[in-house]
Enzyme design. Structure first.
Site, mmCIF file in Angstrom:
data_model
loop_
_atom_site.group_PDB
_atom_site.id
_atom_site.type_symbol
_atom_site.label_atom_id
_atom_site.label_comp_id
_atom_site.label_asym_id
_atom_site.label_seq_id
_atom_site.Cartn_x
_atom_site.Cartn_y
_atom_site.Cartn_z
ATOM 1 N N ASN A 168 0.849 -1.191 0.000
ATOM 2 C CA ASN A 168 0.000 0.000 0.000
ATOM 3 C C ASN A 168 0.883 1.238 0.000
ATOM 4 O OD1 ASN A 168 -2.821 1.078 0.205
ATOM 5 N ND2 ASN A 168 -1.839 2.211 1.881
ATOM 6 N N TYR A 172 0.371 10.083 4.156
ATOM 7 C CA TYR A 172 0.025 10.357 5.544
ATOM 8 C C TYR A 172 1.124 11.241 6.132
ATOM 9 C CZ TYR A 172 -1.876 5.674 4.416
ATOM 10 O OH TYR A 172 -2.435 4.586 3.797
ATOM 11 N N ARG A 173 0.758 12.384 6.664
ATOM 12 C CA ARG A 173 1.761 13.304 7.201
ATOM 13 C C ARG A 173 2.501 12.679 8.381
ATOM 14 N NH1 ARG A 173 -2.804 16.220 10.078
ATOM 15 N NH2 ARG A 173 -2.611 15.460 12.225
ATOM 16 N N TRP A 186 -1.433 7.885 10.001
ATOM 17 C CA TRP A 186 -2.395 7.196 9.132
ATOM 18 C C TRP A 186 -3.684 7.058 9.925
ATOM 19 C CZ3 TRP A 186 1.876 3.140 8.398
ATOM 20 C CH2 TRP A 186 2.092 2.413 9.570
ATOM 21 N N GLY A 191 -5.205 2.483 4.399
ATOM 22 C CA GLY A 191 -4.472 1.261 4.110
ATOM 23 C C GLY A 191 -3.317 0.987 5.067
ATOM 24 N N GLU A 232 -0.876 1.038 -5.524
ATOM 25 C CA GLU A 232 -0.811 2.398 -6.075
ATOM 26 C C GLU A 232 0.270 2.522 -7.151
ATOM 27 O OE1 GLU A 232 -1.506 1.755 -2.938
ATOM 28 O OE2 GLU A 232 -3.223 3.008 -2.411
ATOM 29 N N ASP A 281 -4.600 21.955 9.604
ATOM 30 C CA ASP A 281 -4.948 20.924 8.628
ATOM 31 C C ASP A 281 -5.725 21.457 7.423
ATOM 32 O OD1 ASP A 281 -5.086 18.244 7.694
ATOM 33 O OD2 ASP A 281 -5.109 17.573 9.782
HETATM 34 C C1 LIG Z 1 -1.580 16.618 1.201
HETATM 35 C C2 LIG Z 1 -2.326 15.437 1.754
HETATM 36 C C3 LIG Z 1 -2.141 15.053 3.071
HETATM 37 C C4 LIG Z 1 -2.807 13.960 3.601
HETATM 38 N N1 LIG Z 1 -2.586 13.595 4.899
HETATM 39 C C5 LIG Z 1 -3.181 12.497 5.410
HETATM 40 C C6 LIG Z 1 -2.892 12.065 6.729
HETATM 41 O O1 LIG Z 1 -2.101 12.677 7.439
HETATM 42 N N2 LIG Z 1 -3.518 10.940 7.175
HETATM 43 C C7 LIG Z 1 -4.388 10.227 6.408
HETATM 44 O O2 LIG Z 1 -4.885 9.209 6.858
HETATM 45 N N3 LIG Z 1 -4.704 10.637 5.146
HETATM 46 C C8 LIG Z 1 -4.101 11.747 4.636
HETATM 47 N N4 LIG Z 1 -4.389 12.152 3.355
HETATM 48 C C9 LIG Z 1 -5.397 11.419 2.564
HETATM 49 C C10 LIG Z 1 -4.861 10.099 2.030
HETATM 50 O O3 LIG Z 1 -3.647 10.282 1.364
HETATM 51 C C11 LIG Z 1 -5.885 9.469 1.091
HETATM 52 O O4 LIG Z 1 -7.038 9.176 1.838
HETATM 53 C C12 LIG Z 1 -5.373 8.221 0.377
HETATM 54 O O5 LIG Z 1 -6.368 7.739 -0.499
HETATM 55 C C13 LIG Z 1 -5.019 7.144 1.372
HETATM 56 O O6 LIG Z 1 -4.552 6.005 0.679
HETATM 57 P P1 LIG Z 1 -4.942 4.557 1.200
HETATM 58 O O7 LIG Z 1 -6.375 4.332 0.812
HETATM 59 O O8 LIG Z 1 -3.988 3.663 0.458
HETATM 60 O O9 LIG Z 1 -4.743 4.537 2.654
HETATM 61 C C14 LIG Z 1 -3.717 13.247 2.805
HETATM 62 C C15 LIG Z 1 -3.915 13.637 1.479
HETATM 63 C C16 LIG Z 1 -3.237 14.716 0.945
HETATM 64 C C17 LIG Z 1 -3.466 15.109 -0.481
HETATM 65 MN MN LIG Z 2 -4.363 2.080 -0.877
#
Ligand SMILES: Cc1cc2nc3c(=O)[nH]c(=O)nc-3n(C[C@H](O)[C@H](O)[C@H](O)COP(=O)(O)O)c2cc1C
Ligand SMILES: [Mn+2]
Length: 488
Positions: A168, A172-173, A186, A191, A232, A281
């Site tokens: 995955n 996630y910051r 996360w 994921g 991804e 945020d």
């Molecule tokens: C700039 C930016 C920052 C993000 N920060 C977070 C974060 O800190 N935690 C989080 O869970 N999702 C964050 N997201 C959203 C996830 O990247 C997004 O939900 C993504 O689809 C997650 O992938 P996954 O489904 O593989 O977990 C952020 C998105 C962007 C564009």
């Molecule tokens: Mn994913």
């Protein structure tokens, strides 16, 4: 041709006047953020800060911060193109004639691009720091005054499912706790969190790689709401039409994009949590302190002369508006595989993407709008939509004037409202509990007798076509256009 790396994209942007270099020495504490915020709000250029106070490494912000750059990043003319391409794939019928077979070959060759390739030598490993890896040299930004510290804001966080090894990649910051530990933000629905849940249940630590600055398609792919089991990097390979090149990490059993600028390898320890936040945020508010897992660095690798990419989130619109717009457009055709009755969907930027979803519906039966709301609430990250409003098919849901007009005019709140409880976005501060709250749907479609309407629905105003044609003809002679101020 896909961008070979971030540097190639930067060069392209520079040639197109879409990036400027800033040579003034600036502080990674708030100053770079303030400048970036002002530029984002005006949809200005990408910014390469060459002199960062106290650091050697330059900072890149606002990389994706306009429709033009988002399209350049994905190498498309329009953000609907990738989705159209995906649909062309899905709709490929088995070839019946030789000619059809011949036509299919190049497309099947294109499929090879889906699978990442592993290489042995990579620019992201030109410099290797295994002995006491240290975050101090990296110009990690503090973006808002009440932030708990510096945060890595544009990372690709790579993990593998500890049971089946599926990868995955999520954005996630990460909060910098000290020179070797990071808060791993996360959220529980994502994921990475699921992989950690599985590892932790068996008392195991989870290996993690945090990647900064691969080519831009990969960075976008990390933000895309893919189905859980989909890699991804395969999706990125499809978007860039060339396989993603990966290299093995040095201290963890993971692979990272070979062309990245910087890689932080490490483990997230089972059983460990630390307070993370506050952080200014993308909701426009500080997300409060909460307990999150902790990543411990095992190794840092980077290329020679790396660039550190970052985004500043805050009160919308910000740079992430365009990443979200790309997702809205790319995923609409896929969504329509399940819900072909959806004509268009708009997730407005001011709603931070999950607060509002405006849907144009080809209404076919009584209660259809409700069916679509409920389907959307059951579909991946669309579950976070707090307000879903469904409109008739001809309504342009991208036009907020039409949206408010129809929402206001066509809704009887008591009859046309659906209220339910369920999971909400982790950042939602309005819900009574963290992660759990309510959502509302409005059926703003034309109501039918079959939906309990006991009086006629009025006719929408429309001019007579013959009159319109005549006015079209005489319009140029009337001299009216000249009286309007010229649009810039
Ligand atoms: C700039 C930016 C920052 C993000 N920060 C977070 C974060 O800190 N935690 C989080 O869970 N999702 C964050 N997201 C959203 C996830 O990247 C997004 O939900 C993504 O689809 C997650 O992938 P996954 O489904 O593989 O977990 C952020 C998105 C962007 C564009
Ligand atoms: Mn994913």
């Amino acid at each position: 041709m896909a961008y070979t790396d971030l540097n190639a994209f930067i060069q392209k942007l520079e040639e197109m006047g879409e990036l400027i270099r800033i040579r003034e020495p600036l502080d990674p504490y708030l100053e770079i953020s303030e400048i970036t915020d002002r530029v984002c709000k005006r949809e200005g250029p990408a910014l390469l800060f060459e002199k960062v106070k106290g650091k050697e490494i330059p900072v890149l912000t606002n990389l994706f911060g306009s429709m033009k750059r988002m399209c350049l990043a994905l190498e498309v003319e329009h953000l609907d193109q990738p989705g159209e391409k995906i649909m062309a794939w899905l709709k490929t019928d088995p070839p019946r004639t030789l000619i059809q077979k011949l036509h299919l070959i190049p497309r099947l060759m294109g499929l090879k691009a889906l699978f990442p390739k592993t290489v042995s030598k990579a620019s992201c490993q030109e410099i290797v720091i295994r002995e006491s890896p240290d975050l101090t040299p990296f110009p990690i930004l503090t973006t808002w005054p009440l932030d708990a510290g510096p945060f890595i804001t544009l990372p690709l966080v790579i993990t593998k499912d500890p049971h089946n090894g599926r990868r995955n990649v999520g954005m996630y910051r990460l909060q910098v706790f000290d020179h070797q530990t990071l808060g791993m933000h996360w959220q529980t629905h994502k994921g990475g969190a699921q992989h950690f849940r599985l590892a932790e249940a068996e008392g195991r630590d989870l290996p993690v790689a945090v990647v900064l600055g691969p080519d831009p398609v990969l960075t976008y792919a990390a933000t895309a709401p893919l189905p859980e089991e989909m890699d991804e990097f395969m999706f990125a390979g499809f978007l860039r039409q060339e396989p993603v090149q990966l290299v093995k990490c040095l201290t963890v059993d993971l692979e990272v994009p070979a062309n990245a600028q910087i890689v932080f390898e490490g483990v997230v320890k089972a059983g460990e949590r630390r307070p993370e936040g506050p952080f200014g945020d993308h909701t426009g508010y500080y997300s409060p302190v909460d307990e999150y897992p902790v990543m411990h660095l095992t190794c840092i690798t980077h290329r020679k002369n790396p660039i550190y990419p970052a985004t500043v989130v805050g009160i919308p619109p910000m740079e992430d508006a365009f990443l979200g717009k790309a997702t809205e457009r790319i995923f609409l055709p896929l969504l329509r595989q399940t819900l072909p009755e959806i004509r268009d969907m708009h997730l407005p930027v001011a709603g931070a993407f999950h607060n509002f979803a405006f849907v144009a519906l080809d209404k076919r039966y009584p209660g259809h709008a409700r069916k679509v709301m409920q389907a959307l609430w059951g579909l991946g990250q669309m579950m976070f939509s707090k307000f879903i409003v469904v409109f008739d098919r001809e309504i342009d849901v991208q036009d907020l004037n039409q949206v408010l007009w129809q929402w206001g005019a066509n809704v009887d709140p008591k009859r046309d409202m659906v209220l339910l409880e369920g999971p909400v976005d982790a950042l939602d501060h309005a819900s009574p509990y963290p992660l759990l709250g309510s959502k509302i749907g409005f059926d703003a479609t034309t109501k039918w007798a079959g939906e309990g309407l006991i009086r006629p629905w009025p006719e929408k105003i429309q001019m007579d076509q013959a009159v319109k044609n005549r006015v079209d003809q005489i319009w140029p002679h009337l001299g009216i256009d000249h009286s309007f101020p010229k649009k810039s």
